[in-house]
Motif scaffolding. Structure first.
Motif, mmCIF file in Angstrom:
data_model
loop_
_atom_site.group_PDB
_atom_site.id
_atom_site.type_symbol
_atom_site.label_atom_id
_atom_site.label_comp_id
_atom_site.label_asym_id
_atom_site.label_seq_id
_atom_site.Cartn_x
_atom_site.Cartn_y
_atom_site.Cartn_z
ATOM 1 N N ASP A 133 -22.849 -11.565 13.918
ATOM 2 C CA ASP A 133 -23.695 -11.027 13.766
ATOM 3 C C ASP A 133 -24.434 -10.174 14.891
ATOM 4 O OD1 ASP A 133 -22.868 -13.136 11.824
ATOM 5 O OD2 ASP A 133 -26.136 -13.567 12.027
ATOM 6 N N HIS A 185 -29.485 -9.018 10.240
ATOM 7 C CA HIS A 185 -28.728 -9.672 10.637
ATOM 8 C C HIS A 185 -27.408 -8.289 9.951
ATOM 9 C CE1 HIS A 185 -30.561 -13.731 12.125
ATOM 10 N NE2 HIS A 185 -31.213 -12.664 11.794
ATOM 11 N N PHE A 186 -26.857 -8.131 10.428
ATOM 12 C CA PHE A 186 -25.623 -7.295 10.555
ATOM 13 C C PHE A 186 -23.937 -8.400 10.436
ATOM 14 C CE2 PHE A 186 -29.121 -4.263 11.180
ATOM 15 C CZ PHE A 186 -28.616 -3.649 9.639
ATOM 16 N N ARG A 187 -23.244 -8.639 10.051
ATOM 17 C CA ARG A 187 -22.284 -9.147 9.869
ATOM 18 C C ARG A 187 -21.316 -8.514 9.532
ATOM 19 N NH1 ARG A 187 -22.050 -15.780 8.664
ATOM 20 N NH2 ARG A 187 -23.764 -16.421 10.157
ATOM 21 N N LYS A 188 -21.114 -7.651 8.740
ATOM 22 C CA LYS A 188 -19.892 -7.616 7.521
ATOM 23 C C LYS A 188 -20.001 -5.904 7.592
ATOM 24 C CE LYS A 188 -17.392 -11.266 5.508
ATOM 25 N NZ LYS A 188 -17.036 -11.973 4.519
ATOM 26 N N ARG A 197 -20.480 -2.965 4.821
ATOM 27 C CA ARG A 197 -20.972 -3.049 3.344
ATOM 28 C C ARG A 197 -19.923 -2.444 2.244
ATOM 29 N NH1 ARG A 197 -23.920 2.428 3.834
ATOM 30 N NH2 ARG A 197 -23.820 2.175 1.639
#
Lengths: 472, 193
Positions: A228, A286-289, A291
């Motif tokens: 993340d 939280h940026f995991r993947k 869009r």
């Protein structure tokens, strides 16, 4: 000899109203932080944990970076490594060219400032729009930030209004922004009401979010366990920047990696409480993947950080999470302003980071410290800021940057203290100085008299009083 | 040697002493009544409103009551009457004119008002670009502090989630607090059983 900091600070202090406002603004943030600290019984345990987590992570950083990279790749994110600012800018440009990017919306990042990203983008014909309100104001005014968290707090509302008028924002969005907001008789063409100006900026930035091909953010934390990227803002501008364009580029310094969610809990509770005196920022994203249908890139930037780790005296500056608490509390920062420093990060942490970057350019800032140690006492990760500044000062002489006047005085004092008879004679005649008219002692050669009046020497020294048995 | 290797080698070479990850077992802030504290935090410092929703209430009526002037409502929450659906809009930009976005929060935190909102829709712009937000939160999912919140949150395949504590705000002009910077100008929490 005066340092560049002291000369600039003297200029800043000529406007006493501005100094008072600047001082009170940051002291109020410090006070809000204290208020929140008293509400948590575990406050000191949180600080100590944050300190230890950072020490642990930084001394295992290579392992955590590899873990972070593996997990981010598994999540479908592209990971890049940049050893310095040039490589970083090249990577950004390469990604932008591949996506034919014409306009970038950007949320606040000190790292991009450090690497002069915006200048580079503009040079390559890319339109870059800062989306944090303070940063946007500075960008339009073409001036640098004067604080790392509240970058434009030194600009007045009238100056903001004038700038928005000049840049056509008021003409385009003013009437809409004023709806139901301004008092009767108040003209939107000239108003400097902060709510109204913020609204006008909101519409102006909305247009930019909708048109941009790329969103860039920094990262407050990168979590090794999950990959993340965590971004904290109050305005939601990082989220707007990444919810609309189909390309997200994250720029993050190596030292921002933390091990896991357990650590994240500790830092989330400390960051906003320390930085702005709030229990949380409005958004902790939280940026995991990437869009759906979008691409996400993370650029891990070294730019000197891996060398700092090898510096036995100063490696702990890598613990810093850029909350700004040390500058809010610093009596010198509060009364001299961010522009008095030669490095783009001001205050106690900036003094240290500036020295690590370029000693000859930034030694001037070492004078911007009274060694009161307030910064050490508020730092959420316990960086020993003032001790480090003290250590830099010990090195100034060998760097050839010691103040010759102070050197002369030190040599004089050494002679005096090493010769008791000379010392006693000097002491005996010292009260004579009391009879010298002030215009003769308050001269430039006597640095003590700058901003002070001469102290009055006692008629009898403590030494003689003691010998005569007058000290009870 | 690639920059990656160069950086990792230098980091490994420069470590002297190593430190262990600390024990985080100390006692943390806990509220006797986290629900009451959550409401208190949300309506004061976070600057949002809280509507208590009874099981018999009609959610659509309540949304109307919260935002009577709303023209365009966007949501993919089952049962919500919406004019736009973030799952089916073609582009994120199509959500720019939304007056009320209705979304679901999974965990709420009493100490700071944060609500965990995992992305459950194709276009997460509905969480940020909408003028105002209605966030549905169950009283069962309120915890005291962020340590507990981080233990409870879950990710799905969208791979994005955010804690939101209230309306977007800024104090960048002379430190005057203004709600409605770049994202939602107002937030109403619907607290369900």
């Amino acid at each position: 000899m005066s340092t560049k900091h002291s000369i600039a600070a003297e200029k800043f202090n000529q406007d006493s109203g501005r100094v008072t406002r600047h001082d009170q603004t940051f002291w109020s943030v410090r006070s809000k932080r204290d208020g929140l600290a008293y509400q948590l019984e575990e406050w000191e345990q949180l600080r100590e944990s944050a300190n230890l987590i950072k020490k642990h992570t930084i001394t295992h950083l290579a392992d955590y970076l590899e873990q972070f990279e593996t997990n981010a790749r598994k999540n479908g994110v592209h990971v890049h490594w940049a050893k310095d600012a040039d490589e970083y800018n090249d990577i950004v440009m390469q990604i932008m060219r591949e996506h034919n990017v014409k306009k970038v919306v950007k949320s606040k990042s000190m790292l991009t400032e450090e690497c002069h990203l915006n200048d580079n983008l503009i040079r390559h014909g890319i339109d870059v729009v800062e989306t944090d309100l303070g940063e946007r104001i500075l960008q339009l005014m073409e001036i640098p930030p004067s604080h790392i968290v509240m970058p434009a707090i030194h600009v007045t509302r009238e100056e903001v209004a004038a700038c928005f008028r000049e840049k056509g924002i008021i003409e385009k969005h003013g009437a809409h922004a004023a709806e139901g907001l301004l008092k009767e008789g108040e003209d939107w063409r000239t108003s400097s009401d902060p709510t109204y100006l913020t609204r006008a900026a909101r519409y102006h930035l909305r247009d930019n979010f909708m048109e941009a091909d790329c969103g860039m953010t920094g990262g407050n934390f990168g979590i090794a366990e999950t990959g993340d990227i965590v971004v904290c803002t109050n305005e939601g501008n990082a989220d707007m920047s990444t919810s609309i364009p189909k390309l997200h580029i994250v720029s993050i310094g190596l030292e921002k990696i933390i091990p896991n969610y357990k650590a994240m809990g500790v830092f989330q509770r400390l960051l906003a409480r320390h930085g702005t005196g709030q229990a949380t920022t409005v958004y902790t994203s939280h940026f995991r993947k990437p869009r759906p249908g979008a691409e996400m890139h993370i650029i891990l930037v070294d730019n000197g950080r891996s060398s700092i780790l090898g510096n036995i005296e100063h490696w702990q500056t890598l613990k810093c999470m850029r909350c700004g608490a040390c500058m809010n509390t610093c009596p010198v920062y509060r009364r001299s302003g961010g522009y008095s420093y030669t490095y783009f990060i001001p205050g106690p942490i900036g003094v240290n980071l500036g020295m690590l970057k370029d000693k000859d350019a930034n030694y001037h800032n070492c004078s911007a410290c009274s060694l009161c140690m307030s910064c050490d006492n508020v730092c959420p990760v316990k960086v020993d800021l003032s001790t480090q500044i003290y250590k830099w000062r010990q090195e100034l002489d060998s760097m050839g940057h010691a103040d010759p006047m102070k050197k002369m005085m030190s040599a004089g004092m050494q002679t005096l203290f090493e010769h008791p008879s000379l010392y006693t004679t000097a002491l005996k005649f010292a009260p004579l100085a009391n009879h010298v008219p002030a215009f003769m002692t308050n001269i430039k050669a006597n640095a003590w008299c700058y901003g002070h009046t001469m102290p009055e020497f006692a008629k009898e020294s403590f030494h003689t009083l003691w010998k005569k048995g007058k000290v009870k | 040697m690639s920059s990656r290797e160069e950086i990792l080698n230098r980091l490994r070479g420069n470590v002297r002493e190593t430190y262990d990850f600390p024990d985080l077992g100390f006692r943390k802030l806990e509220f006797a009544d986290p629900v009451a504290q959550y409401v208190e935090t949300t309506v004061t410092t976070a600057g949002a409103r809280v509507f208590e929703i009874k099981p018999t209430d009609d959610l659509n009526e309540k949304i109307r009551e919260a935002y009577p002037d709303a023209k365009i409502i966007a949501s993919n929450v089952p049962g919500i009457k919406a004019d736009k659906n973030p799952d089916t809009v073609e582009r994120a930009q199509d959500l720019e004119d939304v007056d009320v976005g209705v979304i679901k929060g999974e965990v709420a935190c009493a100490e700071n008002g944060c609500v965990w909102i995992p992305q459950t829709m194709k276009e997460k712009a509905v969480c940020f670009a909408s003028e105002t937000l209605v966030i549905l939160v169950s009283k069962q999912n309120i915890v005291s502090n962020m340590h507990e919140a981080y233990e409870r949150i879950k990710f799905n395949d969208y791979g994005f989630g955010t804690f939101i504590s209230g309306p977007s705000k800024t104090a960048d002009i002379e430190q005057s607090l203004v709600y409605g910077a770049q994202a939602a100008r107002g937030v109403t929490i619907f607290l369900t059983e």
